[in-house]
Enzyme design. Structure first.
Site, PDB file in Angstrom:
ATOM      1  N   ARG A   1      42.979  -6.548  -6.327  1.00 27.69           N
ATOM      2  CA  ARG A   1      42.780  -5.461  -7.278  1.00 27.69           C
ATOM      3  C   ARG A   1      41.783  -5.906  -8.335  1.00 27.69           C
ATOM      4  NH1 ARG A   1      47.321  -2.714 -11.157  1.00 27.69           N
ATOM      5  NH2 ARG A   1      47.498  -4.828 -11.908  1.00 27.69           N
TER       6      ARG A   1
ATOM      7  N   THR B   1      38.897  -2.250 -13.089  1.00 29.96           N
ATOM      8  CA  THR B   1      38.952  -0.854 -12.616  1.00 29.96           C
ATOM      9  C   THR B   1      40.289  -0.513 -11.969  1.00 29.96           C
ATOM     10  OG1 THR B   1      38.110  -1.466 -10.444  1.00 29.96           O
ATOM     11  CG2 THR B   1      36.466  -0.908 -12.131  1.00 29.96           C
TER      12      THR B   1
ATOM     13  N   ASP C   1      53.255  -9.683 -13.498  1.00 27.26           N
ATOM     14  CA  ASP C   1      52.490  -9.845 -12.256  1.00 27.26           C
ATOM     15  C   ASP C   1      53.351 -10.606 -11.242  1.00 27.26           C
ATOM     16  OD1 ASP C   1      49.225 -10.079 -11.324  1.00 27.26           O
ATOM     17  OD2 ASP C   1      50.727 -11.286 -10.276  1.00 27.26           O
TER      18      ASP C   1
ATOM     19  N   ASP D   1      51.851 -13.889  -9.816  1.00 26.19           N
ATOM     20  CA  ASP D   1      51.835 -14.963 -10.815  1.00 26.19           C
ATOM     21  C   ASP D   1      53.234 -15.529 -11.042  1.00 26.19           C
ATOM     22  OD1 ASP D   1      49.131 -14.778 -11.174  1.00 26.19           O
ATOM     23  OD2 ASP D   1      49.239 -13.595 -13.019  1.00 26.19           O
TER      24      ASP D   1
END
Ligand code: URA
Length: 206
Positions: free
Chosen positions: A102, A106, A197, A200
């Protein structure tokens, strides 16, 4: 499209620790594995079976074994956390991989890797723990459909309404299994309240 939010006390219990910002990667991985086991159990509830006779130490009895072929497709990299336990539960499954990245600015997903076994005649279980805007899931589903996939189920730990709405419009036959449907996306396309995340938190990266 069908959305099934798992209603299960154990899943809710596990999700609290998964969300907790102090949960370390090794514990996060263990929790992701346990929650995936619950999602897989739900997502395979209606798989086709056939009767077999099994001899117990006492007598013959009838049981059911799976006849439907299953293909597991983790979306790299966070989906990898869902693969091992899925294979433990369905050892006969084939495995494909879809790599999605990703763009942080954007939030648009693009595919950088795709390796799939034959999909025709199989049920595909797409493993993607965070259904946020639905961009990577949609791009992954498009690749599966192009490769000849029949019925597809998406297994996510946490889903956001925006992603669910996007996939609902685009894929009327898709079934989504999620442990939680959260409130919204923030302006960086993170799920709120979410868990941060996922990749992560799995691997201790930042
Ligand atoms: N992916 C994640 O890992 N977390 C989010 O909140 C959204 C997408």
């Amino acid at each position: 499209m069908t959305l099934r939010v798992i209603s299960h006390s154990l899943a809710e219990h596990l999700l609290v620790s998964l969300r907790d910002q102090t949960t370390a990667p090794c514990e996060f991985r263990r929790l992701a594995r346990s929650l995936t086991a619950i999602l897989i159990t739900e997502a395979t509830r209606q798989l086709e079976v056939k009767d077999v006779i099994v001899r117990t130490p006492l007598e013959n009895t009838v049981g059911h074994i799976l006849t439907e072929k299953v293909v597991l497709v983790p979306v790299l990299r966070a989906g990898l956390s869902m693969l091992d336990i899925s294979l433990e539960l369905i050892p006969g499954a084939s495995v494909g991989y879809v790599g999605m990245e990703r763009d942080e600015a954007t939030a648009v997903a693009h595919s950088y890797y795709c390796k799939l076994p034959p999909l025709q005649g199989s049920r595909v279980l797409l493993l993607d723990p965070m259904l946020a805007s639905g961009g990577s899931a949609a791009a992954a589903i498009d690749q599966l459909v192009t490769a000849g996939a029949g019925p597809i189920s998406l297994l996510s730990v946490v889903a956001a309404p925006q992603g669910v709405e996007r996939l609902t419009k685009a894929y009327p036959n898709l079934t989504i299994y999620a442990a939680a449907l959260d409130r919204e996306l923030n302006d960086r396309s993170f799920i709120m309240p979410g868990l941060g995340d996922f990749g992560d938190r799995l691997y201790g990266t930042v």
